[in-house]
Design a protein around this motif. Structure first.
Motif, PDB file in Angstrom:
ATOM      1  N   GLU A  93      12.280   5.090   7.565  1.00 10.62           N
ATOM      2  CA  GLU A  93      13.652   5.261   7.101  1.00 10.62           C
ATOM      3  C   GLU A  93      13.679   5.956   5.745  1.00 10.62           C
ATOM      4  OE1 GLU A  93      15.584   1.510   7.015  1.00 10.62           O
ATOM      5  OE2 GLU A  93      15.665   1.293   9.198  1.00 10.62           O
ATOM      6  N   ALA A  94      14.813   6.547   5.413  1.00 12.42           N
ATOM      7  CA  ALA A  94      14.973   7.215   4.122  1.00 12.42           C
ATOM      8  C   ALA A  94      14.709   6.231   2.990  1.00 12.42           C
ATOM      9  CB  ALA A  94      16.384   7.789   4.006  1.00 12.42           C
ATOM     10  N   GLY A  95      13.867   6.656   2.045  1.00 14.01           N
ATOM     11  CA  GLY A  95      13.511   5.783   0.929  1.00 14.01           C
ATOM     12  C   GLY A  95      12.347   4.873   1.211  1.00 14.01           C
ATOM     13  N   GLY A  96      11.846   4.894   2.457  1.00 20.65           N
ATOM     14  CA  GLY A  96      10.715   4.043   2.801  1.00 20.65           C
ATOM     15  C   GLY A  96       9.428   4.522   2.148  1.00 20.65           C
ATOM     16  N   VAL A  97       8.591   3.584   1.752  1.00 20.69           N
ATOM     17  CA  VAL A  97       7.317   3.902   1.115  1.00 20.69           C
ATOM     18  C   VAL A  97       6.341   4.414   2.173  1.00 20.69           C
ATOM     19  CG1 VAL A  97       5.363   2.984  -0.191  1.00 20.69           C
ATOM     20  CG2 VAL A  97       7.689   2.180  -0.678  1.00 20.69           C
TER      21      VAL A  97
ATOM     22  N   SER B 130       0.843  -1.194   0.000  1.00 20.17           N
ATOM     23  CA  SER B 130       0.000   0.000   0.000  1.00 20.17           C
ATOM     24  C   SER B 130       0.876   1.241   0.000  1.00 20.17           C
ATOM     25  CB  SER B 130      -0.910  -0.008   1.233  1.00 20.17           C
ATOM     26  OG  SER B 130      -1.704   1.162   1.283  1.00 20.17           O
ATOM     27  N   ALA B 131       0.601   2.165  -0.897  1.00 24.50           N
ATOM     28  CA  ALA B 131       1.419   3.372  -1.014  1.00 24.50           C
ATOM     29  C   ALA B 131       0.534   4.573  -1.308  1.00 24.50           C
ATOM     30  CB  ALA B 131       2.463   3.212  -2.120  1.00 24.50           C
ATOM     31  N   ILE B 132       1.036   5.748  -0.934  1.00 28.66           N
ATOM     32  CA  ILE B 132       0.327   7.000  -1.212  1.00 28.66           C
ATOM     33  C   ILE B 132       0.699   7.456  -2.616  1.00 28.66           C
ATOM     34  CG2 ILE B 132       0.070   9.425  -0.538  1.00 28.66           C
ATOM     35  CD1 ILE B 132       0.703   8.593   2.315  1.00 28.66           C
ATOM     36  N   PRO B 133      -0.283   7.692  -3.491  1.00 30.69           N
ATOM     37  CA  PRO B 133       0.017   8.127  -4.864  1.00 30.69           C
ATOM     38  C   PRO B 133       0.788   9.447  -4.888  1.00 30.69           C
ATOM     39  CG  PRO B 133      -2.284   7.459  -4.649  1.00 30.69           C
ATOM     40  CD  PRO B 133      -1.723   7.540  -3.256  1.00 30.69           C
ATOM     41  N   GLY B 134       1.629   9.602  -5.894  1.00 30.42           N
ATOM     42  CA  GLY B 134       2.429  10.813  -6.009  1.00 30.42           C
ATOM     43  C   GLY B 134       1.602  12.076  -6.109  1.00 30.42           C
ATOM     44  N   ARG B 135       0.410  11.971  -6.687  1.00 29.84           N
ATOM     45  CA  ARG B 135      -0.439  13.161  -6.838  1.00 29.84           C
ATOM     46  C   ARG B 135      -0.928  13.699  -5.499  1.00 29.84           C
ATOM     47  NH1 ARG B 135      -3.452   8.727  -8.471  1.00 29.84           N
ATOM     48  NH2 ARG B 135      -5.257   8.240  -7.154  1.00 29.84           N
TER      49      ARG B 135
END
Length: 227
Positions: free
Chosen positions: A112-116, A92-97
């Motif tokens: 962490e850095a780079g984490g989704v 599950s990820a938050i869309p870039g928009r």
């Protein structure tokens, strides 16, 4: 010169030259291994093209952490980044928009850095959460020297007896670190505690009777208990 000699010379002068056989063009021999190599190259190019097309067609823009984010940290524009990746459908990820909509919200756990960033990791709910309060515990260098605290860590706020002559056992309240502010002469740790215990704990902090114990996990009971 005799007539017979003249006749032979004339006959020789008019005799047609011998016809040379035509030169055959060179025969081009095909190399089987070159044909196989060409077919392999075409097949490889086709597969690579298909894979590239599939990756481009299934990639999506998502939001990731631009650097390490602490639990309960307010999201700033520099804290997030939009990247195009191919994700497993179960992630599950938050869309870039929606990146701009995250500004001003809080992360609910360390990232962490780079984490989704998933929808569950960012919240616009009021802080502190309902039923909890923030209590600031001030630690001296001697008290904080052996503690390595980060937002999200589980702690217990230990309150000693009101007087040195008292035989009462210290009490504690399970809490969670919300923020750590390290200064030159002191460290201030903001902890989330049950709302009904916030006043008594604040009073103990002011009186210098409160200290912190770093636990390995959040305890199940939110209220304090004697030890």
């Amino acid at each position: 010169m005799s007539e017979s000699t003249t006749t032979r010379q004339n006959a020789t002068d008019h005799e047609p030259a011998a016809t040379r056989p035509p030169i055959a063009p060179p025969v081009l021999r095909r190399q089987p291994w070159l044909a196989v190599l060409a077919c392999a190259a075409l097949a490889t190019g086709g597969v690579l093209g298909l894979v590239t097309w599939m990756l481009m067609s299934t990639s999506q823009d998502i939001v990731i952490a631009a650097h390490d984010l602490d639990a309960y940290e307010v999201v700033d524009a520099d804290d997030v980044q939009v990247v195009s990746v191919t994700l497993d459908p179960s992630v599950s990820a938050i869309p870039g928009r929606d990146a701009a909509a995250l500004i001003g919200q809080r992360v609910t756990g360390a990232v962490e850095a780079g984490g989704v960033l998933s929808p569950g990791l960012v919240s616009e709910d009021a802080f502190p959460p309902e039923g909890q309060s923030v209590v600031r515990v001030t630690l001296t260098p001697d008290q904080s020297g052996e503690l390595s605290l980060e937002p999200g860590d589980a702690v217990r706020v230990v309150v000693s007896a009101a007087t040195a002559q008292s035989d009462a056992e210290p009490t504690y309240t399970s809490a969670q670190v919300a923020a750590v502010r390290v200064g030159a002469s002191r460290t201030v740790v903001e902890v989330l505690v049950p709302h009904e215990e916030a006043v008594a704990l604040s009073d103990a902090v002011v009186a210098g009777r409160a200290s912190l114990v770093h636990d390995s996990a959040v305890t199940s009971d939110a209220a304090g208990g004697g030890e």
